[in-house]
Design a protein around this motif. Structure first.
Motif, PDB file in Angstrom:
ATOM      1  N   ASP A   1       0.866  -1.169   0.000  1.00  0.00           N
ATOM      2  CA  ASP A   1       0.000   0.000   0.000  1.00  0.00           C
ATOM      3  C   ASP A   1       0.912   1.232   0.000  1.00  0.00           C
ATOM      4  N   PRO A   2       0.749   2.150  -0.973  1.00  0.00           N
ATOM      5  CA  PRO A   2       1.645   3.313  -1.045  1.00  0.00           C
ATOM      6  C   PRO A   2       1.682   4.147   0.230  1.00  0.00           C
ATOM      7  N   ASN A   3       0.611   4.112   1.022  1.00  0.00           N
ATOM      8  CA  ASN A   3       0.559   4.944   2.223  1.00  0.00           C
ATOM      9  C   ASN A   3       1.550   4.529   3.297  1.00  0.00           C
ATOM     10  N   VAL A   4       2.219   3.366   3.127  1.00  0.00           N
ATOM     11  CA  VAL A   4       3.239   2.967   4.106  1.00  0.00           C
ATOM     12  C   VAL A   4       4.413   3.946   4.084  1.00  0.00           C
ATOM     13  N   LEU A   5       4.551   4.696   2.987  1.00  0.00           N
ATOM     14  CA  LEU A   5       5.661   5.647   2.870  1.00  0.00           C
ATOM     15  C   LEU A   5       5.306   7.018   3.442  1.00  0.00           C
ATOM     16  N   GLY A   6       4.042   7.325   3.591  1.00  0.00           N
ATOM     17  CA  GLY A   6       3.634   8.654   4.067  1.00  0.00           C
ATOM     18  C   GLY A   6       3.828   8.829   5.557  1.00  0.00           C
ATOM     19  N   GLY A   7       3.537  10.012   6.030  1.00  0.00           N
ATOM     20  CA  GLY A   7       3.543  10.266   7.465  1.00  0.00           C
ATOM     21  C   GLY A   7       4.883  10.601   8.068  1.00  0.00           C
ATOM     22  N   GLY A   8       5.937  10.659   7.274  1.00  0.00           N
ATOM     23  CA  GLY A   8       7.235  11.099   7.773  1.00  0.00           C
ATOM     24  C   GLY A   8       7.946  10.116   8.683  1.00  0.00           C
ATOM     25  N   SER A   9       7.410   8.887   8.853  1.00  0.00           N
ATOM     26  CA  SER A   9       8.049   7.949   9.768  1.00  0.00           C
ATOM     27  C   SER A   9       9.044   7.035   9.059  1.00  0.00           C
ATOM     28  N   GLY A  10       9.242   7.230   7.766  1.00  0.00           N
ATOM     29  CA  GLY A  10      10.149   6.379   7.023  1.00  0.00           C
ATOM     30  C   GLY A  10       9.449   5.109   6.567  1.00  0.00           C
ATOM     31  N   TRP A  11      10.183   4.291   5.829  1.00  0.00           N
ATOM     32  CA  TRP A  11       9.629   3.059   5.272  1.00  0.00           C
ATOM     33  C   TRP A  11      10.714   1.993   5.256  1.00  0.00           C
ATOM     34  N   MET A  12      10.279   0.740   5.445  1.00  0.00           N
ATOM     35  CA  MET A  12      11.186  -0.392   5.414  1.00  0.00           C
ATOM     36  C   MET A  12      10.541  -1.483   4.577  1.00  0.00           C
ATOM     37  N   SER A  13      11.312  -2.080   3.669  1.00  0.00           N
ATOM     38  CA  SER A  13      10.762  -3.173   2.855  1.00  0.00           C
ATOM     39  C   SER A  13      10.489  -4.391   3.737  1.00  0.00           C
ATOM     40  N   GLN A  14       9.627  -5.253   3.237  1.00  0.00           N
ATOM     41  CA  GLN A  14       9.287  -6.477   3.965  1.00  0.00           C
ATOM     42  C   GLN A  14      10.479  -7.446   3.924  1.00  0.00           C
ATOM     43  N   PRO A  15      10.648  -8.294   4.949  1.00  0.00           N
ATOM     44  CA  PRO A  15      11.704  -9.315   4.882  1.00  0.00           C
ATOM     45  C   PRO A  15      11.493 -10.200   3.659  1.00  0.00           C
ATOM     46  N   GLY A  16      12.571 -10.538   2.966  1.00  0.00           N
ATOM     47  CA  GLY A  16      12.489 -11.406   1.798  1.00  0.00           C
ATOM     48  C   GLY A  16      11.880 -10.747   0.565  1.00  0.00           C
ATOM     49  N   SER A  17      11.897  -9.425   0.493  1.00  0.00           N
ATOM     50  CA  SER A  17      11.348  -8.716  -0.673  1.00  0.00           C
ATOM     51  C   SER A  17      12.108  -9.077  -1.940  1.00  0.00           C
ATOM     52  N   HIS A  18      11.425  -8.964  -3.069  1.00  0.00           N
ATOM     53  CA  HIS A  18      12.059  -9.173  -4.370  1.00  0.00           C
ATOM     54  C   HIS A  18      12.554  -7.829  -4.891  1.00  0.00           C
ATOM     55  N   TYR A  19      13.750  -7.822  -5.469  1.00  0.00           N
ATOM     56  CA  TYR A  19      14.348  -6.583  -5.981  1.00  0.00           C
ATOM     57  C   TYR A  19      14.458  -6.654  -7.486  1.00  0.00           C
ATOM     58  N   PRO A  20      14.484  -5.507  -8.145  1.00  0.00           N
ATOM     59  CA  PRO A  20      14.404  -4.146  -7.602  1.00  0.00           C
ATOM     60  C   PRO A  20      12.992  -3.781  -7.146  1.00  0.00           C
ATOM     61  N   ILE A  21      12.907  -2.749  -6.280  1.00  0.00           N
ATOM     62  CA  ILE A  21      11.631  -2.239  -5.774  1.00  0.00           C
ATOM     63  C   ILE A  21      11.416  -0.846  -6.352  1.00  0.00           C
ATOM     64  N   ASP A  22      10.253  -0.644  -6.984  1.00  0.00           N
ATOM     65  CA  ASP A  22       9.901   0.668  -7.532  1.00  0.00           C
ATOM     66  C   ASP A  22       9.199   1.506  -6.481  1.00  0.00           C
ATOM     67  N   ILE A  23       9.598   2.766  -6.400  1.00  0.00           N
ATOM     68  CA  ILE A  23       8.881   3.747  -5.577  1.00  0.00           C
ATOM     69  C   ILE A  23       8.608   4.938  -6.487  1.00  0.00           C
ATOM     70  N   VAL A  24       7.341   5.333  -6.577  1.00  0.00           N
ATOM     71  CA  VAL A  24       6.968   6.502  -7.368  1.00  0.00           C
ATOM     72  C   VAL A  24       6.236   7.467  -6.451  1.00  0.00           C
ATOM     73  N   ILE A  25       6.685   8.718  -6.442  1.00  0.00           N
ATOM     74  CA  ILE A  25       5.978   9.751  -5.686  1.00  0.00           C
ATOM     75  C   ILE A  25       5.473  10.797  -6.674  1.00  0.00           C
ATOM     76  N   GLY A  26       4.322  11.360  -6.361  1.00  0.00           N
ATOM     77  CA  GLY A  26       3.737  12.393  -7.213  1.00  0.00           C
ATOM     78  C   GLY A  26       3.740  13.720  -6.489  1.00  0.00           C
ATOM     79  N   LEU A  27       4.171  14.762  -7.193  1.00  0.00           N
ATOM     80  CA  LEU A  27       4.176  16.096  -6.595  1.00  0.00           C
ATOM     81  C   LEU A  27       2.783  16.687  -6.705  1.00  0.00           C
ATOM     82  N   ASN A  28       2.399  17.437  -5.690  1.00  0.00           N
ATOM     83  CA  ASN A  28       1.062  18.014  -5.676  1.00  0.00           C
ATOM     84  C   ASN A  28       0.877  19.090  -6.735  1.00  0.00           C
ATOM     85  N   GLN A  29       1.978  19.567  -7.327  1.00  0.00           N
ATOM     86  CA  GLN A  29       1.884  20.488  -8.455  1.00  0.00           C
ATOM     87  C   GLN A  29       3.127  20.351  -9.324  1.00  0.00           C
ATOM     88  N   LEU A  30       2.999  20.754 -10.587  1.00  0.00           N
ATOM     89  CA  LEU A  30       4.132  20.730 -11.504  1.00  0.00           C
ATOM     90  C   LEU A  30       5.223  21.633 -10.944  1.00  0.00           C
TER      91      LEU A  30
END
Length: 186
Positions: A35-64
């Motif tokens: 769920d993308p919201n795991v990255l929000g909130g300023g608390s940082g993010w950690m991948s799950q144990p045994g994740s498959h790589y590479p991992i894509d992260i895409v963020i969208g800016l609220n304006q151009l």
């Protein structure tokens, strides 16, 4: 993009007629298959144990924005070997989100490399883009195998996008001028 003599600080610089860099707010759109919201909130993010790589992260800016630089702070013990990064610009009329990010045109590509260190803090990495866009796509590569990271996880403590927000139609004007020039040369 990486031109000497430019001030990288968030204070006033001689760049863009003395307009100060601003921190551009963003929304997580893709965080691997979580769920993308795991990255929000300023608390940082950690991948799950045994994740498959590479991992894509895409963020969208609220304006151009003219994205001057992207700063990534990784977790001290669990960090990727490198992050591929590119800046995307959504198509006119597209809403910010997964479909818009998929259809966006990506440019200003670069890499951030992280080296193993003995008990020293891994410093943040900066990608200087100086590119107009509203998406940042990061591809996190596999972490180093260390005894501190037995489950081969990666962690991001913070992502900061610095640049110059653009007025509503400013980006379209820049695009139409570019199209006029390319039509004139062809």
């Amino acid at each position: 993009s990486n031109q000497p003599g430019r001030s990288g600080s968030a204070q006033k610089s001689a760049y863009k007629d003395e307009v100060a860099l601003e921190e551009i707010p963003w929304t997580p759109i893709v965080v691997g298959n979580e769920d993308p919201n795991v990255l929000g909130g300023g608390s940082g993010w950690m991948s799950q144990p045994g994740s498959h790589y590479p991992i894509d992260i895409v963020i969208g800016l609220n304006q151009l924005a003219n994205i001057y630089k992207v700063v990534v702070d990784v977790h001290n013990d669990i960090y990727p070997t490198s992050i591929d990064i590119s800046i995307g610009r959504g198509l006119p009329g597209d809403h910010l989100g997964y479909d818009g990010a998929r259809r966006a045109n990506y440019g200003a590509k670069g890499e951030m490399h992280f080296k193993t260190r003995d008990r020293a803090r891994v410093e943040s990495r900066t990608f200087f883009a100086d590119h107009v866009g509203n998406y940042v796509w990061m591809v996190l590569q596999r972490p180093y195998r260390t005894k501190e990271n037995p489950h081969e996880q990666v962690g991001i403590d913070r992502i900061v996008v610095l640049g110059y927000p653009m007025k509503e139609r400013e980006g379209e004007v820049m695009n139409s001028r570019r199209e006029e020039r390319s039509r004139a040369t062809s």
